[in-house]
Design an enzyme around this catalytic site. Structure first.
Site, short mmCIF file in Angstrom:
data_model
loop_
_atom_site.label_atom_id
_atom_site.label_comp_id
_atom_site.label_asym_id
_atom_site.label_seq_id
_atom_site.Cartn_x
_atom_site.Cartn_y
_atom_site.Cartn_z
N ASN A 13 20.20 77.54 49.61
CA ASN A 13 18.75 77.35 49.55
C ASN A 13 18.04 78.65 49.14
O ASN A 13 18.61 79.73 49.26
CB ASN A 13 18.24 76.88 50.91
CG ASN A 13 18.33 75.37 51.05
OD1 ASN A 13 18.10 74.65 50.09
ND2 ASN A 13 18.66 74.90 52.23
N CYS B 223 21.64 69.29 46.56
CA CYS B 223 21.02 69.33 47.89
C CYS B 223 21.41 68.06 48.63
O CYS B 223 21.47 66.98 48.04
CB CYS B 223 19.50 69.41 47.75
SG CYS B 223 18.62 69.33 49.33
N ASP B 224 21.64 68.19 49.93
CA ASP B 224 22.09 67.03 50.71
C ASP B 224 20.95 66.28 51.40
O ASP B 224 21.19 65.25 52.03
CB ASP B 224 23.13 67.44 51.74
CG ASP B 224 22.56 68.36 52.82
OD1 ASP B 224 21.48 68.93 52.59
OD2 ASP B 224 23.19 68.52 53.87
N HIS C 196 13.65 68.98 47.34
CA HIS C 196 12.81 68.88 48.55
C HIS C 196 11.41 68.37 48.22
O HIS C 196 10.46 68.65 48.94
CB HIS C 196 12.71 70.23 49.29
CG HIS C 196 13.96 70.60 50.01
ND1 HIS C 196 14.08 71.76 50.76
CD2 HIS C 196 15.15 69.98 50.12
CE1 HIS C 196 15.30 71.83 51.28
NE2 HIS C 196 15.96 70.76 50.90
N TYR D 123 10.48 66.32 53.19
CA TYR D 123 9.89 67.66 53.07
C TYR D 123 8.46 67.63 52.55
O TYR D 123 7.74 68.62 52.66
CB TYR D 123 10.76 68.54 52.16
CG TYR D 123 11.90 69.21 52.88
CD1 TYR D 123 11.83 70.54 53.27
CD2 TYR D 123 13.05 68.49 53.20
CE1 TYR D 123 12.88 71.15 53.94
CE2 TYR D 123 14.10 69.09 53.88
CZ TYR D 123 14.01 70.41 54.24
OH TYR D 123 15.05 71.01 54.92
N ARG E 227 12.21 76.93 63.78
CA ARG E 227 13.46 76.22 63.50
C ARG E 227 14.66 77.15 63.59
O ARG E 227 15.73 76.75 64.05
CB ARG E 227 13.36 75.58 62.11
CG ARG E 227 14.64 74.92 61.61
CD ARG E 227 15.07 73.73 62.43
NE ARG E 227 16.32 73.19 61.93
CZ ARG E 227 17.16 72.48 62.64
NH1 ARG E 227 16.91 72.18 63.90
NH2 ARG E 227 18.29 72.03 62.11
#
Length: 442
Positions: A149, A171-172, A202, A265, A285
């Site tokens: 990322n 990206c997962d 995202h 996102y 986070r």
């Protein structure tokens, strides 16, 4: 399939995602045979704890596979077929600042979006480019699957700086959401879905979701998401609190455009006031990850090492890992499997800049990704995509030109930053925080 066996390097071997990837590789060894598995990390001490546990896993489940963990680039990148790149430049100490500095100024503090994502992007570019260069020097025929990322900024940088490299940016996050969609409509997993999706990393939308018979699943999914978001109720009882909140908030994001289903996102861009009000600037986070995922993974590594066996391990395959292995298999065996990736637009979204790095379905085979046409973006999506893509391009401009002004422009243009003066306050603080990682800005 043929009798080839593959050599795989995990770059960022000390990542907490590594055991899941190793387990998935071992679970799918009949489909994607291995001859060698290597770890590479610049933090040898962190990597070693993960590697010692994973070596036990490999020896117990596939003793014929050669295993190696190293901090030496030549040793790591020589004789590999696939590089799985998952680096975090600056580790969690810098991620914490990416989140907490913007929050001090009343702005969303998040790892991959807004000022935090821009800061992280500027750190990540040289790290990922360095990995590409090692691969091209020591194994020029290898493929790199990069999921470091922030993927959007990294993808834009690799497009410009290494345009001919064999790198696929992935990206997962959409994958995890599609597994949730499958559960919502009573199917086994995402592989039972046929979908259309477009946007940036995202930052995207599903415009069509069907099962393998062609049945339209959008009405049932919309009815559920309008009420619950992507939250799965009791099935989410062990999900971290921040993710539960994110999955539920998708209901409000969906309400803005009920003709599509959104990536989670988007809440950061469309409801930033809500996000800031529900954030704790002293516990973000990063703190949650360190208290939960970091502790769980390293405790389990230590337990396996002490026991000398991984027979009863708590590690398991996940969306993240299964997707990566599926992608390797598609490239290795030229299967033309349909999967999402971040690729140069080049007409995939008809009314978006052809050079934009967009996230769309692609067919994967021996030559990499073949993007599929998704038609025109609706006006709402086009406006959002164009603005955000310019933020990403300005960030890479700032890196290339070592330009303070370009970075200030990127932060000022970002939808979640209220004005240029706030952007400058955040930027000035981030320049100091990132002095060991960013290029010197002029």
């Amino acid at each position: 399939m043929d009798d080839r066996k593959f050599s795989v390097l995990i770059a960022g071997g000390g990542s907490t995602y590594t055991p899941g990837i190793v387990l998935t590789l071992l679970d799918h060894i009949q489909k994607f045979p291995l001859r060698k598995l290597k770890f590479y990390d610049i933090d040898g001490e962190r990597q070693q704890r993960v590697a010692d546990a994973c070596e036990i896993l490999v020896k117990e489940r596939a003793p014929e596979v050669e295993f190696l963990a190293t901090t030496d680039p030549e040793e790591a990148f020589t004789d590999v077929d696939f590089v799985m790149a998952q680096i975090r430049v600056g580790k969690y100490a810098m991620r914490s600042l990416d989140e907490k500095i913007p929050l001090k100024h009343g702005v969303v503090g998040q790892e991959t979006t807004g000022p935090g994502g821009i800061a992280y992007g500027l750190r990540s570019i040289p790290g990922v480019i360095g990995l590409v260069d090692y691969m091209e020097k020591y194994s020029p025929n290898a493929w790199m699957l990069n999921y470091s990322n922030p993927a959007a900024i990294v993808a834009e940088a690799t497009r410009r700086l290494r345009p001919h490299s064999r790198i696929i940016n992935i990206c997962d996050m959409p994958i995890g959401i599609m597994d949730r969609m499958a559960q919502i409509v009573g199917l086994k997993d995402r592989n039972d879905l046929v979908f259309r999706y477009y946007g940036l990393n995202h930052f995207g939308w599903w415009t069509d979701v069907r099962d393998k018979t062609g049945k339209d699943l959008m009405p049932a999914l919309k009815q559920y998401v309008a009420k619950n978001g992507y939250w799965l109720g009791d099935k989410d009882k062990d999900t971290e609190a921040s993710w539960v909140s994110t999955f539920k908030k998708a209901a409000d994001v969906y309400a803005l455009d009920p003709s599509t289903l959104p990536n989670t996102y988007l809440k950061y861009y469309l409801y930033p006031k809500y996000v800031v009000e529900h954030s704790d600037p002293n516990y973000t986070r990063t703190d949650e990850v360190e208290a939960y995922r970091e502790k769980h993974v390293f405790d389990e590594c230590d337990r396996i090492i002490a026991a000398g066996t991984a027979a009863d391990t708590h590690f398991k395959s996940d969306d993240h890992a299964t997707y990566i292995v599926d992608l390797c298999t598609a490239i290795a065996y030229d299967t033309k499997q349909r999967m999402l990736a971040i690729v140069p637009n080049d007409g995939a979204i008809e009314n978006i800049d052809p050079e934009a790095m967009v996230e769309v379905p692609c067919l994967f085979g021996a030559n990499g990704a073949e993007r599929l046409a998704m038609g025109k973006a609706a006006t709402f999506q086009k406006g959002l995509i164009t603005e955000q893509n310019c933020v990403e391009k300005l960030t890479v401009d700032a890196f290339e030109q070592q330009s303070y002004t370009k970075l200030w422009e990127a932060m000022s243009l970002c939808k979640i930053v209220p004005d240029a003066s706030v952007a400058k306050e955040i930027l000035d603080e981030m320049v100091v925080a990132n002095k060991d990682y960013w290029p010197e800005l002029k």
